[in-house]
Write a protein that holds these residues in place. Structure first.
Motif, PDB file in Angstrom:
ATOM      1  N   ALA A 140       0.830  -1.207   0.000  1.00 40.47           N
ATOM      2  CA  ALA A 140       0.000   0.000   0.000  1.00 40.47           C
ATOM      3  C   ALA A 140       0.863   1.256   0.000  1.00 40.47           C
ATOM      4  O   ALA A 140       0.561   2.234  -0.701  1.00 40.47           O
ATOM      5  CB  ALA A 140      -0.927  -0.016   1.217  1.00 40.47           C
ATOM      6  N   ILE A 141       1.950   1.246   0.761  1.00 50.46           N
ATOM      7  CA  ILE A 141       2.844   2.407   0.797  1.00 50.46           C
ATOM      8  C   ILE A 141       3.459   2.646  -0.585  1.00 50.46           C
ATOM      9  O   ILE A 141       3.546   3.790  -1.065  1.00 50.46           O
ATOM     10  CB  ILE A 141       3.939   2.205   1.857  1.00 50.46           C
ATOM     11  CG1 ILE A 141       3.328   2.262   3.262  1.00 50.46           C
ATOM     12  CG2 ILE A 141       5.036   3.246   1.721  1.00 50.46           C
ATOM     13  CD1 ILE A 141       4.307   1.925   4.373  1.00 50.46           C
ATOM     14  N   ALA A 142       3.880   1.557  -1.229  1.00 49.41           N
ATOM     15  CA  ALA A 142       4.477   1.694  -2.559  1.00 49.41           C
ATOM     16  C   ALA A 142       3.464   2.261  -3.555  1.00 49.41           C
ATOM     17  O   ALA A 142       3.798   3.136  -4.379  1.00 49.41           O
ATOM     18  CB  ALA A 142       4.992   0.335  -3.035  1.00 49.41           C
ATOM     19  N   ALA A 143       2.200   1.770  -3.478  1.00 49.14           N
ATOM     20  CA  ALA A 143       1.170   2.264  -4.391  1.00 49.14           C
ATOM     21  C   ALA A 143       0.879   3.735  -4.144  1.00 49.14           C
ATOM     22  O   ALA A 143       0.725   4.527  -5.093  1.00 49.14           O
ATOM     23  CB  ALA A 143      -0.100   1.422  -4.224  1.00 49.14           C
ATOM     24  N   VAL A 144       0.826   4.116  -2.888  1.00 51.68           N
ATOM     25  CA  VAL A 144       0.547   5.512  -2.556  1.00 51.68           C
ATOM     26  C   VAL A 144       1.689   6.414  -3.029  1.00 51.68           C
ATOM     27  O   VAL A 144       1.457   7.503  -3.586  1.00 51.68           O
ATOM     28  CB  VAL A 144       0.310   5.653  -1.030  1.00 51.68           C
ATOM     29  CG1 VAL A 144       0.319   7.112  -0.615  1.00 51.68           C
ATOM     30  CG2 VAL A 144      -1.003   5.002  -0.640  1.00 51.68           C
ATOM     31  N   LEU A 145       2.922   5.976  -2.824  1.00 48.10           N
ATOM     32  CA  LEU A 145       4.066   6.771  -3.290  1.00 48.10           C
ATOM     33  C   LEU A 145       4.058   6.910  -4.816  1.00 48.10           C
ATOM     34  O   LEU A 145       4.373   7.977  -5.365  1.00 48.10           O
ATOM     35  CB  LEU A 145       5.369   6.124  -2.831  1.00 48.10           C
ATOM     36  CG  LEU A 145       5.785   6.399  -1.381  1.00 48.10           C
ATOM     37  CD1 LEU A 145       6.957   5.517  -0.988  1.00 48.10           C
ATOM     38  CD2 LEU A 145       6.147   7.864  -1.203  1.00 48.10           C
ATOM     39  N   TRP A 146       3.701   5.844  -5.506  1.00 46.56           N
ATOM     40  CA  TRP A 146       3.653   5.906  -6.967  1.00 46.56           C
ATOM     41  C   TRP A 146       2.598   6.902  -7.435  1.00 46.56           C
ATOM     42  O   TRP A 146       2.840   7.717  -8.318  1.00 46.56           O
ATOM     43  CB  TRP A 146       3.360   4.517  -7.522  1.00 46.56           C
ATOM     44  CG  TRP A 146       3.227   4.504  -9.014  1.00 46.56           C
ATOM     45  CD1 TRP A 146       4.232   4.558  -9.935  1.00 46.56           C
ATOM     46  CD2 TRP A 146       1.995   4.450  -9.746  1.00 46.56           C
ATOM     47  NE1 TRP A 146       3.730   4.541 -11.206  1.00 46.56           N
ATOM     48  CE2 TRP A 146       2.340   4.471 -11.128  1.00 46.56           C
ATOM     49  CE3 TRP A 146       0.653   4.378  -9.382  1.00 46.56           C
ATOM     50  CZ2 TRP A 146       1.377   4.426 -12.134  1.00 46.56           C
ATOM     51  CZ3 TRP A 146      -0.304   4.324 -10.381  1.00 46.56           C
ATOM     52  CH2 TRP A 146       0.046   4.355 -11.738  1.00 46.56           C
ATOM     53  N   LEU A 147       1.398   6.853  -6.776  1.00 45.30           N
ATOM     54  CA  LEU A 147       0.334   7.782  -7.156  1.00 45.30           C
ATOM     55  C   LEU A 147       0.713   9.227  -6.845  1.00 45.30           C
ATOM     56  O   LEU A 147       0.365  10.149  -7.592  1.00 45.30           O
ATOM     57  CB  LEU A 147      -0.964   7.416  -6.423  1.00 45.30           C
ATOM     58  CG  LEU A 147      -1.702   6.168  -6.909  1.00 45.30           C
ATOM     59  CD1 LEU A 147      -2.843   5.816  -5.960  1.00 45.30           C
ATOM     60  CD2 LEU A 147      -2.232   6.384  -8.326  1.00 45.30           C
ATOM     61  N   ALA A 148       1.415   9.432  -5.719  1.00 48.14           N
ATOM     62  CA  ALA A 148       1.741  10.798  -5.300  1.00 48.14           C
ATOM     63  C   ALA A 148       2.863  11.411  -6.123  1.00 48.14           C
ATOM     64  O   ALA A 148       2.986  12.643  -6.188  1.00 48.14           O
ATOM     65  CB  ALA A 148       2.113  10.808  -3.820  1.00 48.14           C
ATOM     66  N   THR A 149       3.697  10.581  -6.744  1.00 45.57           N
ATOM     67  CA  THR A 149       4.867  11.129  -7.450  1.00 45.57           C
ATOM     68  C   THR A 149       4.744  11.051  -8.967  1.00 45.57           C
ATOM     69  O   THR A 149       5.594  11.603  -9.671  1.00 45.57           O
ATOM     70  CB  THR A 149       6.135  10.372  -7.018  1.00 45.57           C
ATOM     71  OG1 THR A 149       5.958   8.971  -7.257  1.00 45.57           O
ATOM     72  CG2 THR A 149       6.420  10.608  -5.547  1.00 45.57           C
ATOM     73  N   ARG A 150       3.724  10.377  -9.484  1.00 47.78           N
ATOM     74  CA  ARG A 150       3.608  10.275 -10.938  1.00 47.78           C
ATOM     75  C   ARG A 150       2.936  11.536 -11.492  1.00 47.78           C
ATOM     76  O   ARG A 150       2.322  12.303 -10.763  1.00 47.78           O
ATOM     77  CB  ARG A 150       2.794   9.029 -11.316  1.00 47.78           C
ATOM     78  CG  ARG A 150       1.293   9.181 -11.176  1.00 47.78           C
ATOM     79  CD  ARG A 150       0.589   7.892 -11.532  1.00 47.78           C
ATOM     80  NE  ARG A 150      -0.869   8.076 -11.502  1.00 47.78           N
ATOM     81  CZ  ARG A 150      -1.601   8.344 -12.584  1.00 47.78           C
ATOM     82  NH1 ARG A 150      -1.000   8.481 -13.766  1.00 47.78           N
ATOM     83  NH2 ARG A 150      -2.910   8.489 -12.485  1.00 47.78           N
ATOM     84  N   GLY A 151       3.022  11.723 -12.773  1.00 52.74           N
ATOM     85  CA  GLY A 151       2.338  12.829 -13.422  1.00 52.74           C
ATOM     86  C   GLY A 151       3.165  14.092 -13.485  1.00 52.74           C
ATOM     87  O   GLY A 151       4.267  14.186 -12.923  1.00 52.74           O
ATOM     88  N   PRO A 152       2.636  15.101 -14.176  1.00 50.87           N
ATOM     89  CA  PRO A 152       3.388  16.349 -14.379  1.00 50.87           C
ATOM     90  C   PRO A 152       3.568  17.136 -13.085  1.00 50.87           C
ATOM     91  O   PRO A 152       2.730  17.088 -12.186  1.00 50.87           O
ATOM     92  CB  PRO A 152       2.511  17.113 -15.372  1.00 50.87           C
ATOM     93  CG  PRO A 152       1.137  16.576 -15.160  1.00 50.87           C
ATOM     94  CD  PRO A 152       1.299  15.132 -14.810  1.00 50.87           C
ATOM     95  N   SER A 153       4.689  17.871 -12.998  1.00 53.44           N
ATOM     96  CA  SER A 153       4.993  18.654 -11.801  1.00 53.44           C
ATOM     97  C   SER A 153       5.725  19.925 -12.193  1.00 53.44           C
ATOM     98  O   SER A 153       6.589  19.910 -13.077  1.00 53.44           O
ATOM     99  CB  SER A 153       5.860  17.829 -10.846  1.00 53.44           C
ATOM    100  OG  SER A 153       6.408  18.639  -9.830  1.00 53.44           O
ATOM    101  N   LEU A 154       5.406  21.033 -11.537  1.00 54.26           N
ATOM    102  CA  LEU A 154       6.089  22.310 -11.753  1.00 54.26           C
ATOM    103  C   LEU A 154       7.196  22.538 -10.718  1.00 54.26           C
ATOM    104  O   LEU A 154       7.972  23.496 -10.831  1.00 54.26           O
ATOM    105  CB  LEU A 154       5.085  23.466 -11.687  1.00 54.26           C
ATOM    106  CG  LEU A 154       3.943  23.449 -12.710  1.00 54.26           C
ATOM    107  CD1 LEU A 154       2.984  24.617 -12.463  1.00 54.26           C
ATOM    108  CD2 LEU A 154       4.497  23.506 -14.133  1.00 54.26           C
ATOM    109  N   GLY A 155       7.248  21.713  -9.688  1.00 55.83           N
ATOM    110  CA  GLY A 155       8.252  21.904  -8.640  1.00 55.83           C
ATOM    111  C   GLY A 155       7.925  23.064  -7.720  1.00 55.83           C
ATOM    112  O   GLY A 155       8.827  23.631  -7.088  1.00 55.83           O
TER     113      GLY A 155
END
Length: 721
Positions: free
Chosen positions: A23-38
């Motif tokens: 679950a932690i790995a899935a949550v980290l993947w969802l939180a860090t994927r996709g576009p980001s402006l920083g």
């Protein structure tokens, strides 16, 4: 009987750990994927401002604190508002229609950021170009993400661990389900509440449904826990019924069957909270007289009601009044984690007697915090005062009114804390007030008065003071004067023994020793004074009476002999020696027979039982001798009978005597209370007995009964040596 399938606890914990890591790995993947402006964002009124810039982003034109009016990407101009970055959308957009519009804006922002470059429009209409990155490094995730990740993982592991060792316990099973609900709510919220700017519609909606479902699952499971812990309250399958009801509510929330989240989420959770309160009250009443169960319930209820009340006050209640409290959600999840871990302690019943000792203090502390928060909320949102005025006013009310009342209440609850040592001194003094009471008996009475145990027994195996059996029992060591004892069920089972009781026992033992020593010195002084008075009476008054007997004629000499006999009885009663009851009865019979023979009265002395092997103190012996002597004197003087019959019986610890003879005078009801009759009643009352008269023509019966205190082992034998 339905079979119970058990899995090895290590396997359960291992599977739970693997599921948690997944679950932690899935949550980290969802939180860090996709576009980001920083960029990090914060609300500035209704606008959006830059809160921080990642170190890997180099855009000199941007500085923290700048207001951003819009985003330009993929040839689209998208205005930005504070509602776009809300951590919890159902608190900002309570109506379902507003929430769906928010999801549409999130989806538009997400797809706009899918381009390689984007531009930000500042408040002064300056346009700044910003590169769009393909992902978000974990180090840029805000602290709120990690807090919610910790809460979700901790809840899942705590629930699985308790159930692993209590697989057949329904309370542990439902507790594990609360951990699953907490994990679902916290982990899903960790993703969408810590998003940089936007998530795709399908992802956001799915995460929010998981969050709502987890919250409802947590509520239903917790109410089910209180139905079963510490004991099941009935045969109704409340757990499955609650899950069915809340599943329908979750479906209604997921498909927007209800117009707003107050109806589909907050009201059901508050209803569960109220139901838990009712079940908690019921469990409290049912556990009356079971100190171990009640101690666990105390900790259980405090943990839950304290934490959940604060969570609801911070997160759930404000939106009901139109107040956006979404920023408090992530820190508030820590309260749920604390609750969850504390409930694990309660269900496992680990060293509960140590937790029980500060139950009252913790409740007072909790109420103090809620008072400040509640008054501040009332003054600002109900009365309309400004925050700068409301906070000092609420602190003044709590400080000047609540805290004095709380202090008084705490002192009232603390029992001996109200007056401390003076109360103990009075109790010890009362226990040792009778000089003839043995120290062991006085010590037992004192322990019974102080601790009010449900059971107290002599226990020769006790060698040291200690609390054990989880607080159910208190061992009290003995000494030369007192036997060791074991006390069970403090305050008749109302609470457990705790470490403060050991400290109190030390004070009691010290005071008891001091006052016992004083009593010993007092008794020695009294005995010495009695010996002196007895010697003076014997050597002076006794010698003078004996001289008169030899000089007077027979009638006067007989009266002096009677006075001399009374004097000898008084002198003997002042001595420390005890007399065996059988020997005393022999002396009584000889004296009564001599007096009856002198008055030409036939005596019938009937002993129906063997006298018990006990001894009488001089005081008791004198009282019984005088009652017998006065009764025989009254019979011979006033009735002049031909026969006296004396029946003596022993029943357990009492001696019952009946003196019977013919009588032609007025009935006892018509007698005038004389000094002699009054003295007879007083003497018997002082010995715990009574004397009365019964007239059944033509006979009068004088009846007296007295309690005989048994000796310690060996008392009668010692007196005969």
């Amino acid at each position: 009987m339905r079979p119970v399938f058990r899995i090895a606890p290590e396997q359960v914990i291992a599977v739970a750990g693997l599921a948690t890591l997944t679950a932690i790995a899935a949550v980290l993947w969802l939180a860090t994927r996709g576009p980001s402006l920083g960029l990090q964002w914060r609300a500035a009124g209704d606008d959006v401002a830059i809160a921080g810039i990642a170190g890997t982003v180099s855009v000199p034109a941007l500085q923290p604190g700048m207001i951003v009016a819009a985003l330009i990407a993929d040839d689209r101009y998208l205005p930005l508002t504070a509602a776009d970055i809300t951590p919890e959308p159902d608190a900002t957009h309570v109506r379902a229609a507003d929430y769906r519009a928010f999801l549409a804006r999130q989806d538009a922002l997400w797809h706009a950021l899918s381009a390689d470059h984007a531009a930000l429009v500042l408040a002064d209409d300056t346009v700044v170009s910003v590169p769009v990155r393909a992902g978000r490094p974990p180090g840029e995730l805000p602290w709120t993400f990690w807090v919610q990740l910790l809460c979700g993982a901790g809840g899942l592991l705590a629930g699985a661990t308790v159930w692993a060792y209590r697989q057949s316990d329904p309370a542990a099973r439902y507790y594990a389900i609360t951990g699953l609900g907490l994990a679902a709510a916290a982990l899903s919220a960790a993703v969408y509440s810590s998003r940089e700017l936007a998530l795709p519609l399908a992802t956001f909606e799915a995460l929010h449904i998981v969050n709502q479902t987890g919250t409802l699952l947590y509520t239903a499971a917790f109410v089910a826990v209180l139905w079963h812990y510490p004991r099941r309250l009935g045969s109704l399958p409340l757990g499955p019924i609650l899950f069915a009801i809340y599943a329908v509510v979750a479906l209604a929330a997921a498909f927007y069957w209800l117009p707003d989240f107050n109806l589909s989420l907050r009201m059901p959770v508050l209803a569960g909270f109220l139901g838990a309160i009712l079940l908690g009250v019921r469990q409290w009443r049912v556990s009356r007289g079971e100190p171990l169960a009640r101690a666990g319930l105390r900790w259980f209820l405090f943990s839950w009601f304290f934490g959940s009340t604060l969570f609801l006050a911070l997160v759930f209640v404000p939106p009901l009044f139109g107040i956006d409290a979404s920023s408090a959600q992530a820190p508030a999840f820590l309260l749920l984690l604390v609750i969850h871990l504390a409930l694990a302690v309660g269900i496992l019943r680990y060293r509960l007697f140590e937790l029980d000792r500060w139950w009252g203090r913790a409740w007072l502390l909790a109420v103090s915090g809620l008072m400040v928060y509640g008054l501040d909320f009332l003054l600002i949102h109900a009365i309309g005062l400004s925050g700068s005025i409301a906070l000092p006013l609420s602190l003044a009310v709590v400080g000047w009114l609540y805290f004095p009342v709380r202090q008084w209440f705490a002192q009232w609850l603390s029992g001996f804390g109200r007056s401390g040592r003076p109360v103990l001194v009075r109790m010890v003094t009362d226990a040792l007030s009778r000089l003839d009471r043995e120290p062991d008996r006085a010590w037992a009475d004192l322990l019974s008065q102080v601790y009010r145990p449900g059971d107290m027994s002599v226990c020769e195996g006790v060698s040291a003071d200690r609390v054990h059996e989880g607080g159910l029992a208190l061992d009290v060591a003995g000494d030369d004067d007192r036997r060791p004892r074991r006390l069970r069920y403090c305050q008749r089972g109302a609470r457990l023994f705790r470490r403060e009781d050991l400290a109190l026992l030390i004070d009691l033992r010290g005071l008891f020793g001091e006052i016992l020593g004083y009593r010993g010195r007092l008794r020695a002084a009294v005995v010495a004074e009695r010996d002196r008075v007895a010697r003076d009476l014997h050597d002076d008054v006794g010698a003078r009476l004996l001289t008169l007997v030899n000089r007077l004629d027979a009638p006067q000499a007989e009266q002096v002999r009677t006075a001399l006999s009374e004097l000898r009885s008084v002198i003997y009663s002042m001595g420390p020696e005890r007399v065996v009851l059988a020997d005393a009865m022999g002396d009584w019979r000889a004296e009564v027979a001599e007096r009856c023979e002198a008055a030409a009265v036939q005596l019938q002395w009937r002993l129906h039982d063997e006298p018990p092997e006990i001894t009488l103190s001089g005081t008791v012996l004198l009282a019984l001798t005088r009652v017998l002597r006065e009764s025989v004197t009254n019979a011979i003087r006033h009735a002049r009978p031909e026969r006296l019959t004396l029946d003596i019986r022993f029943d357990d610890d009492r001696m019952d005597c009946v003196l019977r003879h013919r009588y032609d005078g007025p009935p006892p009801q018509a007698w005038r209370e004389s000094l002699g009759l009054h003295n007879l009643r007083e003497r018997m009352a002082r010995q715990g007995g009574y004397i009365r008269w019964r007239y059944t023509a033509p006979h009068l019966e004088t009846v007296w009964s007295v309690a005989l205190t048994p000796d310690e082992p060996g008392g009668a034998a010692d007196a005969t040596r």
